[in-house]
Every structure is written in structure tokens, then in C-alpha cells.
Write a protein that holds these residues in place. Structure first.
Motif, PDB file in Angstrom:
ATOM      1  N   VAL A 368       0.852  -1.195   0.000  1.00  0.00           N
ATOM      2  CA  VAL A 368       0.000   0.000   0.000  1.00  0.00           C
ATOM      3  C   VAL A 368       0.885   1.243   0.000  1.00  0.00           C
ATOM      4  N   LEU A 369       0.554   2.194  -0.862  1.00  0.00           N
ATOM      5  CA  LEU A 369       1.356   3.421  -0.985  1.00  0.00           C
ATOM      6  C   LEU A 369       0.578   4.607  -0.437  1.00  0.00           C
ATOM      7  N   SER A 370       1.314   5.626   0.003  1.00  0.00           N
ATOM      8  CA  SER A 370       0.634   6.855   0.414  1.00  0.00           C
ATOM      9  C   SER A 370       1.432   8.050  -0.099  1.00  0.00           C
ATOM     10  N   ARG A 371       0.762   9.169  -0.212  1.00  0.00           N
ATOM     11  CA  ARG A 371       1.451  10.390  -0.631  1.00  0.00           C
ATOM     12  C   ARG A 371       0.856  11.556   0.142  1.00  0.00           C
ATOM     13  N   GLN A 372       1.679  12.600   0.295  1.00  0.00           N
ATOM     14  CA  GLN A 372       1.199  13.784   1.003  1.00  0.00           C
ATOM     15  C   GLN A 372       0.126  14.476   0.169  1.00  0.00           C
ATOM     16  N   GLY A 373      -0.882  14.964   0.818  1.00  0.00           N
ATOM     17  CA  GLY A 373      -1.904  15.765   0.144  1.00  0.00           C
ATOM     18  C   GLY A 373      -2.856  14.954  -0.724  1.00  0.00           C
ATOM     19  N   ALA A 374      -2.890  13.623  -0.500  1.00  0.00           N
ATOM     20  CA  ALA A 374      -3.809  12.802  -1.307  1.00  0.00           C
ATOM     21  C   ALA A 374      -5.249  13.189  -0.977  1.00  0.00           C
ATOM     22  N   PRO A 375      -6.122  13.302  -1.979  1.00  0.00           N
ATOM     23  CA  PRO A 375      -7.516  13.657  -1.681  1.00  0.00           C
ATOM     24  C   PRO A 375      -8.211  12.528  -0.924  1.00  0.00           C
ATOM     25  N   HIS A 376      -9.239  12.901  -0.200  1.00  0.00           N
ATOM     26  CA  HIS A 376     -10.002  11.911   0.562  1.00  0.00           C
ATOM     27  C   HIS A 376     -10.508  10.818  -0.395  1.00  0.00           C
ATOM     28  N   GLY A 377     -10.335   9.550   0.009  1.00  0.00           N
ATOM     29  CA  GLY A 377     -10.859   8.449  -0.793  1.00  0.00           C
ATOM     30  C   GLY A 377      -9.897   7.936  -1.853  1.00  0.00           C
ATOM     31  N   GLU A 378      -8.681   8.481  -1.903  1.00  0.00           N
ATOM     32  CA  GLU A 378      -7.723   7.981  -2.908  1.00  0.00           C
ATOM     33  C   GLU A 378      -6.889   6.860  -2.281  1.00  0.00           C
ATOM     34  N   ILE A 379      -6.783   5.757  -2.992  1.00  0.00           N
ATOM     35  CA  ILE A 379      -5.893   4.673  -2.526  1.00  0.00           C
ATOM     36  C   ILE A 379      -4.937   4.308  -3.651  1.00  0.00           C
ATOM     37  N   ALA A 380      -3.801   3.734  -3.265  1.00  0.00           N
ATOM     38  CA  ALA A 380      -2.837   3.266  -4.272  1.00  0.00           C
ATOM     39  C   ALA A 380      -2.103   2.066  -3.701  1.00  0.00           C
ATOM     40  N   PHE A 381      -1.889   1.088  -4.535  1.00  0.00           N
ATOM     41  CA  PHE A 381      -1.162  -0.106  -4.059  1.00  0.00           C
ATOM     42  C   PHE A 381      -0.493  -0.803  -5.241  1.00  0.00           C
ATOM     43  N   ILE A 382       0.417  -1.711  -4.899  1.00  0.00           N
ATOM     44  CA  ILE A 382       1.141  -2.483  -5.915  1.00  0.00           C
ATOM     45  C   ILE A 382       0.901  -3.961  -5.669  1.00  0.00           C
ATOM     46  N   THR A 383       0.539  -4.668  -6.716  1.00  0.00           N
ATOM     47  CA  THR A 383       0.265  -6.110  -6.592  1.00  0.00           C
ATOM     48  C   THR A 383       1.574  -6.891  -6.725  1.00  0.00           C
ATOM     49  N   SER A 384       1.519  -8.166  -6.402  1.00  0.00           N
ATOM     50  CA  SER A 384       2.657  -9.053  -6.700  1.00  0.00           C
ATOM     51  C   SER A 384       2.616  -9.347  -8.198  1.00  0.00           C
ATOM     52  N   ALA A 385       3.725  -9.852  -8.739  1.00  0.00           N
ATOM     53  CA  ALA A 385       3.769 -10.178 -10.172  1.00  0.00           C
ATOM     54  C   ALA A 385       2.937 -11.423 -10.457  1.00  0.00           C
ATOM     55  N   ALA A 386       2.180 -11.353 -11.538  1.00  0.00           N
ATOM     56  CA  ALA A 386       1.380 -12.497 -11.991  1.00  0.00           C
ATOM     57  C   ALA A 386       1.069 -12.276 -13.464  1.00  0.00           C
ATOM     58  N   VAL A 387       0.428 -13.252 -14.094  1.00  0.00           N
ATOM     59  CA  VAL A 387       0.034 -13.065 -15.490  1.00  0.00           C
ATOM     60  C   VAL A 387      -0.932 -11.873 -15.542  1.00  0.00           C
ATOM     61  N   GLU A 388      -0.644 -10.918 -16.416  1.00  0.00           N
ATOM     62  CA  GLU A 388      -1.397  -9.659 -16.385  1.00  0.00           C
ATOM     63  C   GLU A 388      -2.902  -9.867 -16.584  1.00  0.00           C
ATOM     64  N   ARG A 389      -3.261 -10.805 -17.421  1.00  0.00           N
ATOM     65  CA  ARG A 389      -4.697 -11.041 -17.672  1.00  0.00           C
ATOM     66  C   ARG A 389      -5.417 -11.395 -16.371  1.00  0.00           C
ATOM     67  N   GLU A 390      -4.735 -12.218 -15.547  1.00  0.00           N
ATOM     68  CA  GLU A 390      -5.355 -12.628 -14.272  1.00  0.00           C
ATOM     69  C   GLU A 390      -5.515 -11.426 -13.343  1.00  0.00           C
ATOM     70  N   LEU A 391      -4.486 -10.573 -13.309  1.00  0.00           N
ATOM     71  CA  LEU A 391      -4.566  -9.391 -12.436  1.00  0.00           C
ATOM     72  C   LEU A 391      -5.695  -8.464 -12.892  1.00  0.00           C
ATOM     73  N   ARG A 392      -5.835  -8.294 -14.209  1.00  0.00           N
ATOM     74  CA  ARG A 392      -6.901  -7.409 -14.737  1.00  0.00           C
ATOM     75  C   ARG A 392      -8.282  -7.988 -14.413  1.00  0.00           C
ATOM     76  N   THR A 393      -8.400  -9.291 -14.516  1.00  0.00           N
ATOM     77  CA  THR A 393      -9.693  -9.927 -14.224  1.00  0.00           C
ATOM     78  C   THR A 393     -10.039  -9.714 -12.748  1.00  0.00           C
ATOM     79  N   LYS A 394      -9.022  -9.867 -11.892  1.00  0.00           N
ATOM     80  CA  LYS A 394      -9.258  -9.664 -10.458  1.00  0.00           C
ATOM     81  C   LYS A 394      -9.668  -8.223 -10.180  1.00  0.00           C
ATOM     82  N   LEU A 395      -9.002  -7.290 -10.862  1.00  0.00           N
ATOM     83  CA  LEU A 395      -9.289  -5.871 -10.638  1.00  0.00           C
ATOM     84  C   LEU A 395     -10.757  -5.553 -10.973  1.00  0.00           C
TER      85      LEU A 395
END
Ligand code: HSE
Length: 412
Positions: A368-395
Motif C-alpha cells: 500500500v502506498l501513500s502520498r502527502q496531500g492525497a484527496p479523501h478516498g484515494e488509494i494506491a497499491f502495488i500487486t505481486s507479479a502475476a500473469v497480467e490477464r489474471e490481475l486485470r480480471t481480479k481488478l
């Protein structure tokens, strides 16, 4: 030996300048006497230009002049460059081109004609501007199996991303600066949408893996959707965003190839490549990692590579230089969604905590990532490596988030 230039734009005028300025030293290096610039072909008028008396408008003047042995093509684009280059090669003239669009689309065809006519078709300047890369790949690293080739291949986008990252400049302002410096293509869409980098990785992949790779077969994403928030998350993560082109060997008859923005960690040699500089990282099975670094665009750096090819043509009038690759084969480049990647995801949500918990449930381990001044309700994170199609389907199953940005992580 007489030389003609077709296209008197940024690169063509640089070639004329270098040929005239370094005339005497080039004569010594060419070993075939002097290299004299006889014609410059361009449809535009150049009143008052130092070379005005040799500027012509009719291509046939070059084609029919038997004293012209080497033709430089710096027109850019496919038409009429392709017809002109083809005619020159068929007429037994060697051609030097800086035109990546031409080489990426017609390289196999033009190399075959050059082979048949025993003349040279050289294009060192088509990738990396002034950086020597075509010759090192085909000669100095010839003993290696090239496992992967990746790099920053477009100076304009690297300049823009650097200005956004270091100086907080807006996209438009940074693009205007790049255009003023003569880095951008006539139509900068080719730069910012990644087409230029795509053409260059196609040329490199064709050269190292031996089969023509057409731009249409390479998934390409530009930098226009990158938001300043993404730049800030990349910084918080410990890296930078770069437009990365990659080609990788997967087997005898398969490669992966892609152009897209990527989060590049500071530990990568590509992370510190800034401004108009390009860098190409080659992984060979014998040599390990080698990085080629230098100015990837601009008048004189690119002219430097063109004129070196002209000298090489002059030295090899009877014995052809070997640069070549075979015809394209179907289904050679895999679908990018079938390749492995880790993804950075930025999204908006009504409830941060629940959204992060849901993301963990779907993706497993995430950073999970954070940044200063992020607007309310903004999230950011990095997944582990996997076949991209599977990650997109999960998203797609994460209904409680509104995805704003998805960027690949450079696979080191
Ligand atoms: N527009 C290109 C770039 C020029 O910015 O890299 C060099 O190919």
C-alpha cells in the motif's frame, strides 16, 4: 565519392553540417577519398541557406546521377521515403537512414533488396539517436544470446517525464520545451503515444531475434494518461515513471514485446536516465548486463550516427556490411496480457480501509502506498507479479473502487 541527402529538416541539416565541417577528417576515415555533398532534396525553399545552391526538388536528379553512391534519407515518414529508398537501392546506391518508421515497417524488404544488389542499407541513427546500438548488437555482442533488451528509447517523453518529476512542470509545457529543442517528431503524437519507442523496439527485436517484428504486433501505451498523482506515488515508492520498451526471448519462435509507462525502482540503471537521454539495457547470456547511454534525439547527436554510417558505406563499397533479419512469422509476439507483470493501481473509493482490505483479499499480498496531500478516498497499491490477464480480471471484481490509473512495474 558523392553523397546526397533527402530531407533537410533537423537531422538532414545536421548531417550536412557535420559532412561539411568535418570534411577533411571524414576523408581520412572513409579511405575512399573525400565524401562530397552534391545534392540536398527537399520540397521546401531555403532562401539564404548556406547550401541553397545544391538544394533540389526532383528526386530523379539523385536517382539518375551515377556519381551519387551514397544517399542519406532523413525525410521521416513512409511516403515517399519508402519509394525513394527502394529505388536508390535498386539502382545500386547505398542508403543510410535515420527513419525508424521506415525501418520498422519496411526493414526486411529493404534489407533484402540491399542484399540482392550488394549495397548497404544502414540505420544506426534510427534507434537511440547518437548512441551506438545497432552495430554493437550485431557485432560486438554477436557471441551472446540476447535474453532481454529494455530501455528508454524516446527522448521527448523522457524529457517530459523528467520535467514533471523533477520540476513539477505540466505535461503541455514540458512538451512545448521538447519541441523547441527539436527533440519531438513533426507530429508529437508519435512520441507521447509511444509509437516512436515502439518502432525502435521493433528494430532492436528484429535485429537480435532475427525475425521482422512489425509495430502492429507490439502492445503500445503512451504517457498521456499519467497524472501528477502517479508521479508522486512513484517517488513515494522509491522510483520514477519512465516510458519503457522491452523485448524478451521466450523460446525459439516466441518473444514478448511491449511499450508502456512503468514504475522503475531507483536500483535500476534506467531510473536515473533523465531529460532527452536514452538508455538501452541489454542482457546477454555471456556478458550479463550492458547499458548503452547517450543523447537519444537532437540534430547533431543523430547526425553523428548518420555520418558514421555514411563513412562505413564508403569503406565498404565492394564488400557489403551484414545487417539483416528474416521475414516475420505469425503469432511470434505473444499477447501482452499473457506476460507476467506486477501492477500499480490508483483508485478512488468511498471507504479506504474497506477497499484496501478487499484488494488484499483479491490480490493477496499488496504494497500500500501513500502520498502527502492525497484527496479523501484515494488509494494506491502495488500487486505481486502475476500473469497480467489474471490481475486485470481480479481488478474488475473490485466493485468498490473506481480505478484511475494502472501502471506496470519494471521487471528487473
Ligand atoms: N522524437 C524522437 C525522440 C527523436 O524524442 O526520441 C529521435 O528518434
Amino acid at each position: 565519392m558523392n553523397v546526397a541527402i533527402m530531407g533537410y529538416g533537423v537531422v538532414g541539416s545536421g548531417v550536412a553540417e557535420v559532412l561539411l565541417k568535418n570534411h577533411d577528417s571524414i576523408e581520412k576515415k572513409s579511405t575512399r577519398g573525400s565524401l562530397d555533398l552534391k545534392y540536398i532534396l527537399d520540397i521546401r525553399d531555403f532562401h539564404g541557406d548556406a547550401n541553397e545552391d545544391i538544394i533540389i526538388k526532383d528526386f530523379n536528379t539523385i536517382l539518375n546521377d551515377e556519381t551519387i553512391k551514397i544517399v542519406v534519407e532523413t525525410m521521416g515518414g513512409l511516403n515517399p521515403a519508402f519509394d525513394y529508398v527502394k529505388s536508390c537501392l535498386e539502382a545500386g546506391k547505398s542508403v543510410v537512414s535515420s527513419n525508424k518508421e521506415l525501418v520498422a515497417a519496411k526493414g526486411y524488404e529493404l534489407l533484402s533488396i540491399a542484399e540482392e544488389k550488394n549495397v548497404n542499407f544502414l540505420f544506426e541513427a534510427s534507434v537511440g539517436g547518437g548512441i551506438p546500438i545497432i552495430r554493437p548488437l550485431s557485432q560486438c555482442l554477436a557471441a551472446n544470446e540476447i535474453v532481454e533488451i529494455s530501455g528508454i528509447l524516446n527522448g521527448t517523453t523522457n524529457f517530459i517525464l523528467t520535467k514533471m518529476f523533477n520540476d513539477g512542470l505540466g505535461f503541455e509545457e514540458a512538451l512545448r520545451l521538447a519541441q523547441e529543442n527539436g527533440y519531438a517528431e513533426k507530429d508529437p503524437t508519435a512520441d507521447i503515444e509511444g509509437f516512436d519507442a515502439c518502432r525502435k523496439i521493433c528494430i532492436l527485436a528484429s535485429l537480435v531475434y532475427g525475425k521482422h517484428v512489425y509495430p502492429e504486433s507490439v502492445y503500445t501505451e503512451g504517457i498521456t494518461k499519467i497524472d501528477y498523482a502517479d508521479v508522486e506515488y512513484a517517488r513515494a515508492w522509491g522510483g520514477a515513471i519512465k516510458l519503457i520498451a522491452v523485448a524478451k526471448k521466450l523460446g525459439e519462435n516466441k518473444i514478448s514485446a511491449i511499450v508502456s509507462p512503468a514504475f522503475v525502482p531507483c536500483s535500476s540503471q534506467l531510473a536515473s536516465v533523465d531529460d532527452v537521454f536514452n538508455a538501452i539495457l541489454v542482457k546477454g547470456d555471456a556478458i550479463g548486463d550492458v547499458v548503452f547511454y547517450g543523447k537519444g534525439a537532437g540534430k547533431l547527436p543523430t547526425a553523428s550516427a548518420v555520418v558514421a554510417d555514411v563513412i562505413d558505406c564508403a569503406r565498404h563499397t565492394s564488400k557489403k556490411r551484414f545487417f539483416g533479419w528474416g521475414a516475420a512469422v505469425p503469432d511470434y509476439v505473444i499477447d501482452h496480457l499473457d506476460a507476467e507483470a506486477a501492477l500499480y493501481i490508483r483508485a478512488l473509493t468511498e471507504n479506504d480501509e474497506e477497499a484496501i482490505a478487499a484488494a488484499k483479499k483479491v490480490f493477496g499480498e499488496i504494497e500500500v502506498l501513500s502520498r502527502q496531500g492525497a484527496p479523501h478516498g484515494e488509494i494506491a497499491f502495488i500487486t505481486s507479479a502475476a500473469v497480467e490477464r489474471e490481475l486485470r480480471t481480479k481488478l474488475e471484481t473490485l466493485h468498490m473502487i473506481d480505478t484511475k490509473s494502472v501502471i506496470r512495474i519494471l521487471n528487473e
